[in-house]
Design a protein around this motif. Structure first.
Motif, PDB file in Angstrom:
ATOM      1  N   MET A   1      22.123  40.695 -30.929  1.00 36.72           N
ATOM      2  CA  MET A   1      21.979  39.774 -29.808  1.00 36.72           C
ATOM      3  C   MET A   1      21.457  40.525 -28.586  1.00 36.72           C
ATOM      4  O   MET A   1      21.856  41.660 -28.361  1.00 36.72           O
ATOM      5  N   PRO A   2      20.633  39.893 -27.764  1.00 36.60           N
ATOM      6  CA  PRO A   2      20.138  40.526 -26.546  1.00 36.60           C
ATOM      7  C   PRO A   2      21.273  40.721 -25.547  1.00 36.60           C
ATOM      8  O   PRO A   2      22.037  39.810 -25.278  1.00 36.60           O
ATOM      9  N   ARG A   3      21.346  41.914 -25.011  1.00 38.27           N
ATOM     10  CA  ARG A   3      22.412  42.220 -24.053  1.00 38.27           C
ATOM     11  C   ARG A   3      21.819  42.863 -22.806  1.00 38.27           C
ATOM     12  O   ARG A   3      20.795  43.514 -22.855  1.00 38.27           O
ATOM     13  N   LEU A   4      22.514  42.693 -21.683  1.00 39.90           N
ATOM     14  CA  LEU A   4      22.097  43.266 -20.419  1.00 39.90           C
ATOM     15  C   LEU A   4      23.281  44.020 -19.841  1.00 39.90           C
ATOM     16  O   LEU A   4      24.389  43.496 -19.771  1.00 39.90           O
ATOM     17  N   SER A   5      23.052  45.256 -19.434  1.00 34.24           N
ATOM     18  CA  SER A   5      24.102  46.064 -18.833  1.00 34.24           C
ATOM     19  C   SER A   5      23.953  45.993 -17.312  1.00 34.24           C
ATOM     20  O   SER A   5      22.881  46.257 -16.773  1.00 34.24           O
ATOM     21  N   GLU A   6      25.022  45.623 -16.620  1.00 35.70           N
ATOM     22  CA  GLU A   6      25.014  45.491 -15.170  1.00 35.70           C
ATOM     23  C   GLU A   6      26.050  46.445 -14.587  1.00 35.70           C
ATOM     24  O   GLU A   6      27.203  46.450 -15.016  1.00 35.70           O
ATOM     25  N   GLN A   7      25.645  47.267 -13.617  1.00 41.99           N
ATOM     26  CA  GLN A   7      26.562  48.236 -13.017  1.00 41.99           C
ATOM     27  C   GLN A   7      26.697  47.983 -11.523  1.00 41.99           C
ATOM     28  O   GLN A   7      25.723  47.652 -10.855  1.00 41.99           O
ATOM     29  N   LYS A   8      27.924  48.143 -11.016  1.00 42.03           N
ATOM     30  CA  LYS A   8      28.212  48.027  -9.587  1.00 42.03           C
ATOM     31  C   LYS A   8      29.282  49.046  -9.219  1.00 42.03           C
ATOM     32  O   LYS A   8      30.042  49.501 -10.063  1.00 42.03           O
ATOM     33  N   MET A   9      29.344  49.382  -7.939  1.00 42.18           N
ATOM     34  CA  MET A   9      30.407  50.231  -7.425  1.00 42.18           C
ATOM     35  C   MET A   9      31.563  49.313  -7.024  1.00 42.18           C
ATOM     36  O   MET A   9      31.339  48.287  -6.381  1.00 42.18           O
ATOM     37  N   VAL A  10      32.789  49.667  -7.409  1.00 42.84           N
ATOM     38  CA  VAL A  10      33.962  48.829  -7.132  1.00 42.84           C
ATOM     39  C   VAL A  10      35.058  49.677  -6.509  1.00 42.84           C
ATOM     40  O   VAL A  10      35.340  50.792  -6.958  1.00 42.84           O
ATOM     41  N   CYS A  11      35.699  49.131  -5.463  1.00 44.62           N
ATOM     42  CA  CYS A  11      36.861  49.784  -4.854  1.00 44.62           C
ATOM     43  C   CYS A  11      38.082  49.442  -5.695  1.00 44.62           C
ATOM     44  O   CYS A  11      38.352  48.269  -5.964  1.00 44.62           O
ATOM     45  N   GLN A  12      38.824  50.451  -6.101  1.00 43.70           N
ATOM     46  CA  GLN A  12      40.000  50.245  -6.938  1.00 43.70           C
ATOM     47  C   GLN A  12      41.169  49.633  -6.161  1.00 43.70           C
ATOM     48  O   GLN A  12      42.083  49.079  -6.755  1.00 43.70           O
ATOM     49  N   VAL A  13      41.129  49.708  -4.816  1.00 40.82           N
ATOM     50  CA  VAL A  13      42.229  49.196  -4.003  1.00 40.82           C
ATOM     51  C   VAL A  13      42.020  47.724  -3.623  1.00 40.82           C
ATOM     52  O   VAL A  13      42.852  46.874  -3.904  1.00 40.82           O
ATOM     53  N   CYS A  14      40.872  47.426  -2.979  1.00 41.65           N
ATOM     54  CA  CYS A  14      40.661  46.065  -2.464  1.00 41.65           C
ATOM     55  C   CYS A  14      39.719  45.218  -3.315  1.00 41.65           C
ATOM     56  O   CYS A  14      39.619  44.017  -3.108  1.00 41.65           O
ATOM     57  N   GLY A  15      38.997  45.833  -4.255  1.00 39.11           N
ATOM     58  CA  GLY A  15      38.107  45.085  -5.135  1.00 39.11           C
ATOM     59  C   GLY A  15      36.722  44.831  -4.570  1.00 39.11           C
ATOM     60  O   GLY A  15      35.918  44.126  -5.169  1.00 39.11           O
ATOM     61  N   LYS A  16      36.408  45.384  -3.385  1.00 38.11           N
ATOM     62  CA  LYS A  16      35.082  45.208  -2.780  1.00 38.11           C
ATOM     63  C   LYS A  16      34.020  45.834  -3.689  1.00 38.11           C
ATOM     64  O   LYS A  16      34.236  46.881  -4.269  1.00 38.11           O
ATOM     65  N   THR A  17      32.871  45.162  -3.822  1.00 38.77           N
ATOM     66  CA  THR A  17      31.806  45.682  -4.670  1.00 38.77           C
ATOM     67  C   THR A  17      30.582  46.042  -3.839  1.00 38.77           C
ATOM     68  O   THR A  17      30.373  45.501  -2.741  1.00 38.77           O
ATOM     69  N   LYS A  18      29.785  46.955  -4.376  1.00 38.62           N
ATOM     70  CA  LYS A  18      28.579  47.432  -3.724  1.00 38.62           C
ATOM     71  C   LYS A  18      27.577  47.773  -4.814  1.00 38.62           C
ATOM     72  O   LYS A  18      27.962  48.227  -5.892  1.00 38.62           O
ATOM     73  N   ASN A  19      26.296  47.555  -4.561  1.00 41.40           N
ATOM     74  CA  ASN A  19      25.269  47.924  -5.532  1.00 41.40           C
ATOM     75  C   ASN A  19      25.107  49.442  -5.583  1.00 41.40           C
ATOM     76  O   ASN A  19      25.371  50.142  -4.598  1.00 41.40           O
ATOM     77  N   LEU A  20      24.639  49.938  -6.725  1.00 45.78           N
ATOM     78  CA  LEU A  20      24.362  51.357  -6.852  1.00 45.78           C
ATOM     79  C   LEU A  20      23.201  51.717  -5.925  1.00 45.78           C
ATOM     80  O   LEU A  20      22.302  50.900  -5.702  1.00 45.78           O
ATOM     81  N   PRO A  21      23.185  52.940  -5.365  1.00 45.63           N
ATOM     82  CA  PRO A  21      22.099  53.322  -4.462  1.00 45.63           C
ATOM     83  C   PRO A  21      20.751  53.394  -5.177  1.00 45.63           C
ATOM     84  O   PRO A  21      20.680  53.713  -6.365  1.00 45.63           O
ATOM     85  N   VAL A  22      19.685  53.089  -4.426  1.00 44.05           N
ATOM     86  CA  VAL A  22      18.329  53.075  -4.965  1.00 44.05           C
ATOM     87  C   VAL A  22      17.472  54.059  -4.171  1.00 44.05           C
ATOM     88  O   VAL A  22      17.594  54.163  -2.953  1.00 44.05           O
ATOM     89  N   CYS A  49      35.799  53.666  -0.008  1.00 49.62           N
ATOM     90  CA  CYS A  49      36.370  52.436   0.550  1.00 49.62           C
ATOM     91  C   CYS A  49      37.889  52.587   0.460  1.00 49.62           C
ATOM     92  O   CYS A  49      38.395  53.107  -0.539  1.00 49.62           O
ATOM     93  N   CYS A  50      38.595  52.165   1.478  1.00 55.27           N
ATOM     94  CA  CYS A  50      40.067  52.275   1.500  1.00 55.27           C
ATOM     95  C   CYS A  50      40.509  53.723   1.268  1.00 55.27           C
ATOM     96  O   CYS A  50      41.494  53.984   0.577  1.00 55.27           O
ATOM     97  N   HIS A  51      39.757  54.683   1.795  1.00 53.15           N
ATOM     98  CA  HIS A  51      40.036  56.117   1.717  1.00 53.15           C
ATOM     99  C   HIS A  51      40.008  56.686   0.300  1.00 53.15           C
ATOM    100  O   HIS A  51      40.607  57.723   0.020  1.00 53.15           O
ATOM    101  N   LYS A  52      39.330  55.995  -0.629  1.00 49.76           N
ATOM    102  CA  LYS A  52      39.163  56.488  -1.996  1.00 49.76           C
ATOM    103  C   LYS A  52      37.723  56.283  -2.427  1.00 49.76           C
ATOM    104  O   LYS A  52      37.059  55.351  -1.968  1.00 49.76           O
ATOM    105  N   GLU A  53      37.237  57.152  -3.315  1.00 49.39           N
ATOM    106  CA  GLU A  53      35.882  56.989  -3.831  1.00 49.39           C
ATOM    107  C   GLU A  53      35.797  55.722  -4.676  1.00 49.39           C
ATOM    108  O   GLU A  53      36.725  55.394  -5.416  1.00 49.39           O
TER     109      GLU A  53
END
Length: 71
Positions: A1-22, A49-53
């Motif tokens: 089956m066709p699959r797409l891999s999607e990656q994002k940066m996620v804060c483990q404390v608050c759950g805020k997401t950010k795109n990977l740098p380009v 974010c929240c004092h953690k990587e």
């Protein structure tokens, strides 16, 4: 089956997401504690974010189900 891999940066404390740098039109690659551009050699620290990587989270999507739904 066709699959797409999607990656994002996620804060483990608050759950805020950010795109990977380009850089140079491509997503930067990660090497232990840094992001780097294989084209120009530019380096960036891993965002914090929240004092953690933030961590890279990978999601694998089934394109067929996303487009056509469950049949």
């Amino acid at each position: 089956m066709p699959r797409l891999s999607e990656q994002k940066m996620v804060c483990q404390v608050c759950g805020k997401t950010k795109n990977l740098p380009v850089c140079c039109g491509k997503t930067m690659e990660m090497d232990k504690a840094l992001f780097f551009c294989p084209t120009c050699g530019n380096e960036k620290k891993i965002p914090a974010c929240c004092h953690k990587e933030m961590r890279v989270q990978t999601r694998v999507l089934d394109i067929k189900k996303e487009i056509f739904g469950i049949m």
